[in-house]
Design a protein around this motif. Structure first.
Motif, PDB file in Angstrom:
ATOM      1  N   HIS A  66      57.210   7.257  -3.259  1.00 56.93           N
ATOM      2  CA  HIS A  66      56.485   8.789  -3.451  1.00 56.93           C
ATOM      3  C   HIS A  66      55.773   9.321  -2.879  1.00 56.93           C
ATOM      4  CE1 HIS A  66      58.447  11.067  -6.568  1.00 56.93           C
ATOM      5  NE2 HIS A  66      56.491  11.161  -6.252  1.00 56.93           N
ATOM      6  N   GLN A  67      54.608   8.178  -2.984  1.00 54.57           N
ATOM      7  CA  GLN A  67      53.599   9.655  -2.447  1.00 54.57           C
ATOM      8  C   GLN A  67      53.845   9.635  -0.499  1.00 54.57           C
ATOM      9  OE1 GLN A  67      50.755  10.497  -3.487  1.00 54.57           O
ATOM     10  NE2 GLN A  67      50.600  12.222  -1.553  1.00 54.57           N
ATOM     11  N   ASN A  68      54.619   8.712   0.311  1.00 58.90           N
ATOM     12  CA  ASN A  68      54.617   8.963   1.343  1.00 58.90           C
ATOM     13  C   ASN A  68      55.408   9.455   1.089  1.00 58.90           C
ATOM     14  OD1 ASN A  68      56.307   8.281   4.225  1.00 58.90           O
ATOM     15  ND2 ASN A  68      54.441   7.483   3.700  1.00 58.90           N
ATOM     16  N   ASP A  69      56.833  10.527   0.327  1.00 52.71           N
ATOM     17  CA  ASP A  69      58.221  11.173   0.478  1.00 52.71           C
ATOM     18  C   ASP A  69      56.765  12.428   0.270  1.00 52.71           C
ATOM     19  OD1 ASP A  69      60.041   9.830   0.766  1.00 52.71           O
ATOM     20  OD2 ASP A  69      61.205   9.668  -1.247  1.00 52.71           O
ATOM     21  N   LEU A  70      56.288  12.136  -0.472  1.00 55.03           N
ATOM     22  CA  LEU A  70      55.565  14.273  -0.726  1.00 55.03           C
ATOM     23  C   LEU A  70      54.740  14.590   0.788  1.00 55.03           C
ATOM     24  CD1 LEU A  70      54.237  12.869  -4.751  1.00 55.03           C
ATOM     25  CD2 LEU A  70      55.710  15.035  -3.463  1.00 55.03           C
ATOM     26  N   GLU A  71      54.396  13.166   1.440  1.00 64.68           N
ATOM     27  CA  GLU A  71      53.376  13.498   2.537  1.00 64.68           C
ATOM     28  C   GLU A  71      53.905  13.993   3.219  1.00 64.68           C
ATOM     29  OE1 GLU A  71      51.337  10.496   2.801  1.00 64.68           O
ATOM     30  OE2 GLU A  71      49.616  10.064   1.383  1.00 64.68           O
ATOM     31  N   ASN A  72      55.819  14.095   3.175  1.00 65.00           N
ATOM     32  CA  ASN A  72      56.577  13.875   4.922  1.00 65.00           C
ATOM     33  C   ASN A  72      57.936  15.358   4.383  1.00 65.00           C
ATOM     34  OD1 ASN A  72      56.449  12.219   6.852  1.00 65.00           O
ATOM     35  ND2 ASN A  72      55.272  11.349   5.104  1.00 65.00           N
ATOM     36  N   ILE A  73      58.362  15.221   3.048  1.00 63.94           N
ATOM     37  CA  ILE A  73      59.129  16.189   2.373  1.00 63.94           C
ATOM     38  C   ILE A  73      58.934  17.340   2.877  1.00 63.94           C
ATOM     39  CG2 ILE A  73      61.360  16.521   1.102  1.00 63.94           C
ATOM     40  CD1 ILE A  73      61.749  12.717   1.028  1.00 63.94           C
ATOM     41  N   LEU A  74      57.985  17.270   1.897  1.00 66.18           N
ATOM     42  CA  LEU A  74      57.528  18.724   1.963  1.00 66.18           C
ATOM     43  C   LEU A  74      57.063  19.594   2.557  1.00 66.18           C
ATOM     44  CD1 LEU A  74      55.265  18.690  -1.460  1.00 66.18           C
ATOM     45  CD2 LEU A  74      57.307  19.415  -1.334  1.00 66.18           C
ATOM     46  N   PRO A  75      56.537  19.148   4.185  1.00 60.80           N
ATOM     47  CA  PRO A  75      56.410  19.755   5.241  1.00 60.80           C
ATOM     48  C   PRO A  75      57.597  20.007   5.919  1.00 60.80           C
ATOM     49  CG  PRO A  75      54.858  18.250   5.300  1.00 60.80           C
ATOM     50  CD  PRO A  75      55.894  17.648   4.296  1.00 60.80           C
ATOM     51  N   PHE A  76      58.434  19.097   5.684  1.00 62.28           N
ATOM     52  CA  PHE A  76      60.282  19.589   6.167  1.00 62.28           C
ATOM     53  C   PHE A  76      60.714  20.353   5.377  1.00 62.28           C
ATOM     54  CE2 PHE A  76      64.684  18.753   4.993  1.00 62.28           C
ATOM     55  CZ  PHE A  76      65.749  18.825   6.593  1.00 62.28           C
ATOM     56  N   LEU A  77      60.437  20.503   4.149  1.00 64.49           N
ATOM     57  CA  LEU A  77      61.217  21.554   3.602  1.00 64.49           C
ATOM     58  C   LEU A  77      60.301  22.923   3.823  1.00 64.49           C
ATOM     59  CD1 LEU A  77      61.111  20.440  -0.569  1.00 64.49           C
ATOM     60  CD2 LEU A  77      63.315  20.047   1.477  1.00 64.49           C
ATOM     61  N   PHE A  78      59.261  23.367   4.012  1.00 66.12           N
ATOM     62  CA  PHE A  78      58.696  24.143   4.756  1.00 66.12           C
ATOM     63  C   PHE A  78      59.589  24.567   6.498  1.00 66.12           C
ATOM     64  CE2 PHE A  78      55.310  26.738   7.380  1.00 66.12           C
ATOM     65  CZ  PHE A  78      56.041  27.341   7.290  1.00 66.12           C
ATOM     66  N   LEU A  79      59.420  23.362   6.911  1.00 70.28           N
ATOM     67  CA  LEU A  79      59.587  23.209   8.452  1.00 70.28           C
ATOM     68  C   LEU A  79      60.742  24.123   8.530  1.00 70.28           C
ATOM     69  CD1 LEU A  79      58.181  20.635  10.348  1.00 70.28           C
ATOM     70  CD2 LEU A  79      57.108  23.615  10.279  1.00 70.28           C
ATOM     71  N   GLY A  80      61.887  23.341   7.715  1.00 71.54           N
ATOM     72  CA  GLY A  80      63.638  24.147   7.377  1.00 71.54           C
ATOM     73  C   GLY A  80      63.926  24.901   7.339  1.00 71.54           C
ATOM     74  N   ALA A  81      63.139  25.305   6.236  1.00 72.75           N
ATOM     75  CA  ALA A  81      63.419  26.397   5.524  1.00 72.75           C
ATOM     76  C   ALA A  81      63.144  27.961   6.441  1.00 72.75           C
ATOM     77  CB  ALA A  81      63.018  27.180   4.483  1.00 72.75           C
ATOM     78  N   VAL A  82      62.030  28.139   7.579  1.00 77.13           N
ATOM     79  CA  VAL A  82      61.997  28.964   8.819  1.00 77.13           C
ATOM     80  C   VAL A  82      62.058  28.452   9.631  1.00 77.13           C
ATOM     81  CG1 VAL A  82      59.756  29.283   9.835  1.00 77.13           C
ATOM     82  CG2 VAL A  82      59.303  29.402   7.549  1.00 77.13           C
ATOM     83  N   TYR A  83      62.926  27.555   9.923  1.00 84.05           N
ATOM     84  CA  TYR A  83      63.214  27.119  11.689  1.00 84.05           C
ATOM     85  C   TYR A  83      65.082  28.053  11.007  1.00 84.05           C
ATOM     86  CZ  TYR A  83      66.063  24.025  14.889  1.00 84.05           C
ATOM     87  OH  TYR A  83      66.961  23.652  15.703  1.00 84.05           O
ATOM     88  N   SER A  84      65.888  27.648   9.834  1.00 85.38           N
ATOM     89  CA  SER A  84      67.134  27.722   8.901  1.00 85.38           C
ATOM     90  C   SER A  84      66.851  29.635   9.733  1.00 85.38           C
ATOM     91  CB  SER A  84      67.588  28.030   8.089  1.00 85.38           C
ATOM     92  OG  SER A  84      67.199  26.893   8.319  1.00 85.38           O
ATOM     93  N   LEU A  85      65.599  30.668   9.443  1.00 84.07           N
ATOM     94  CA  LEU A  85      65.745  31.811   9.387  1.00 84.07           C
ATOM     95  C   LEU A  85      65.554  32.293  11.216  1.00 84.07           C
ATOM     96  CD1 LEU A  85      63.492  32.781   6.993  1.00 84.07           C
ATOM     97  CD2 LEU A  85      65.991  32.130   7.370  1.00 84.07           C
TER      98      LEU A  85
END
Length: 146
Positions: A66-85
């Motif tokens: 779970h901790q590893n998910d937090l460390e990796n998925i949260l940055p993806f959420l930021f990058l993916g949102a900005v990348y989409s724009l």
């Protein structure tokens, strides 16, 4: 209705990843209850006594997943949102999101049911490639404005 197809695609995979994180959290809680290994004394007292205020190797494995998910998925959420724009191709963006999603699912499976090395490490590394690619494309896209 979201009109940006890339952003809609991102939202689909982002929600799947968040749901996956919730599933890992639920699994961690269920394993804690089954193993009677509680992180807080008040929880141990509620479930049988202070002797259950202890660590368990499998509970810790679930918690680390779970901790590893937090460390990796949260940055993806930021990058993916900005990348989409920034206007990427839908097929290229979908490929980025899909690779990340599949690798994170595989990583969790490899963590929870210890799969042979280097499965977990490989899933981690491959998941970083689309993140790095998105980050570079974002930087190139905004470099002229910096």
């Amino acid at each position: 209705m979201i009109r940006n197809e890339v952003f809609s695609c991102f939202v689909f995979y982002a929600v799947l990843l968040v749901v996956k994180m919730y599933v890992i959290a639920i699994i961690t809680g269920q394993v804690r209850l089954r193993k009677k290994a509680f992180a807080n004394p008040e929880d141990a007292l509620r479930h049988g006594g202070l002797q259950f205020y202890r660590e368990d190797p499998y509970v810790e494995r679930c918690r680390r997943a779970h901790q590893n998910d937090l460390e990796n998925i949260l940055p993806f959420l930021f990058l993916g949102a900005v990348y989409s724009l920034i206007g990427p191709s839908l097929s290229v963006a979908r490929f980025h999101f899909l690779v990340f999603f599949i690798c994170r699912v595989l990583h969790s499976v490899a963590y929870l049911w210890p799969l042979e090395p280097p499965t977990r490490s490989l899933a981690y590394v491959v998941a970083q490639i689309p993140c790095f690619s998105m980050a570079l494309q974002i930087l190139v896209s905004v470099a002229a404005y910096a």
